[in-house]
Design a protein around this motif. Structure first.
Motif: not given
Length: 373
Positions: A120-146
């Protein structure tokens, strides 16, 4: 002479009684209690939530500001935890070797909460990093950015609007604590002094008043808060004041004035409240504001006039002496308006002596009989 404790207590209780009994306080707040409202008061506040935020104190706004972010991070943290749980990424689920997680290094609720903050704060990923293997994670990522963009824009608007409110500008407009009654150009006048404490002008300023009192109609109906219009003038009229220096406002007490039947002996026995309004627009911010104050009969002095405030220095500059803002001088004044009643048309408005006409080359000195209000 030193005042005793009972006298101080009595004075304090009298001030409290005056404060509670007046409709408009000296600083412009209205003492009104709403009863018999069909809808819940809390529900009404939520119907107009933006105005509620504008009227809230800063400490509550700051609390809601922080709470909205923490609550949003927590809710989306639960969603990130659910996505990891659905994909079998959590430590207690014992993911097999070669397992492709939704978010790398997200093993528990703490990691999910930190992942929510980073997204949400766009401070950059470091230790944790989202991957493109889960559609649910991509959806959560998009909704939270908005959601994060919307909530940041919303609170920026709230804070900027509260800072730029005309209510703050109104605090730099000062009315005299007392009003005075004295003779001016053959007419009895109620006088009030007002000053702009900033150099920026109030454009399109207008002054008017309302006399609030309880009246009984010829039909026997009792009107608790009857409003009677009170006109104030200066030398240039009553509209579009040139508010560059302190002004003395005049209300002519003639046959049409509600003060006409009052005398020096009966004034303080009356029950009324004079509410004075000043409307204007600040030239720096273009925001409109209204300043209010009120005067009770005890706050009107009969037989006094304000001392001039404006002088000229040796260099030719105009100097405003605010130490004379509340100073008054006793003058000979008729005990009632009927002794010097005059038609309003005969009153020479353009010659009315205001503070602007009292420019002097030297400051006023030797006023031993002047009084501080």
């Amino acid at each position: 002479m030193t005042r005793t404790l009972p006298q101080l207590l009595r004075e304090y209780l009298d001030k409290r009684k005056i404060h509670k009994n007046r409709l408009v306080t000296k600083d412009g707040h209205c003492n009104i209690a709403y009863g018999g409202v069909k809808q819940s008061q809390t529900f009404i506040y939520f119907l107009d939530f933006w105005t509620t935020l504008m009227e809230m104190r800063w400490r509550f706004v700051i609390f809601l500001f922080g709470a909205s972010f923490v609550f949003g991070w927590f809710i989306f943290g639960l969603l990130w935890y659910w996505a990891a749980f659905a994909n079998g990424d959590l430590t207690w689920q014992n993911p097999p070797a070669g397992h492709k997680p939704c978010v790398e290094n997200l093993f528990d609720m703490k990691g999910a909460f930190l992942q929510s903050i980073e997204t949400q704060m766009s401070i950059g990923y470091g230790y944790r990093l989202i991957t493109p293997f889960c559609p649910s994670a991509l959806t959560i990522f998009t909704v939270q950015c908005v959601f994060g963009t919307v909530i940041i824009c919303f609170w920026c608007g709230v804070i900027m609007t509260k800072v730029a409110r005309g209510k703050k500008r109104a605090r730099t407009i000062r009315f005299s604590k007392m009003a005075v009654i004295s003779s001016k150009k053959g007419s009895l006048c109620l006088q009030i002094r007002v000053a702009n404490m900033r150099k920026s002008l109030m454009v399109g300023s207008q002054i008017y008043g309302k006399l609030l009192k309880t009246t009984v109609t010829p039909e026997g109906e009792t009107i608790i808060m009857d409003q009677i219009k009170i006109d104030f003038i200066v030398d240039a009229g009553k509209d579009n004041l040139f508010f560059v220096c302190p002004l003395t406002l005049y209300h002519i007490i003639d046959e049409s004035s509600p003060f006409f039947q009052m005398t020096v002996d009966t004034l303080h026995q009356q029950e009324f409240e004079l509410v004075v309004f000043l409307d204007g627009t600040d030239e720096s911010t273009s925001s409109s504001c209204q300043v209010r104050t009120s005067y009770l009969p005890k706050e009107i002095m009969w037989g006094y006039e304000f001392l001039p405030m404006i002088s000229r220095s040796k260099e030719g500059k105009y100097v405003i002496d605010f130490s004379n803002f509340t100073r008054v001088l006793p003058v000979d004044t008729a005990p009632c308006a009927s002794q010097m009643a005059k038609s309003p048309d005969d009153f020479p408005h353009y010659d009315t002596p205001t503070d602007g006409d009292r420019f002097q080359d030297k400051e006023v000195k030797g006023q031993s009989s002047a009084t501080y209000l």
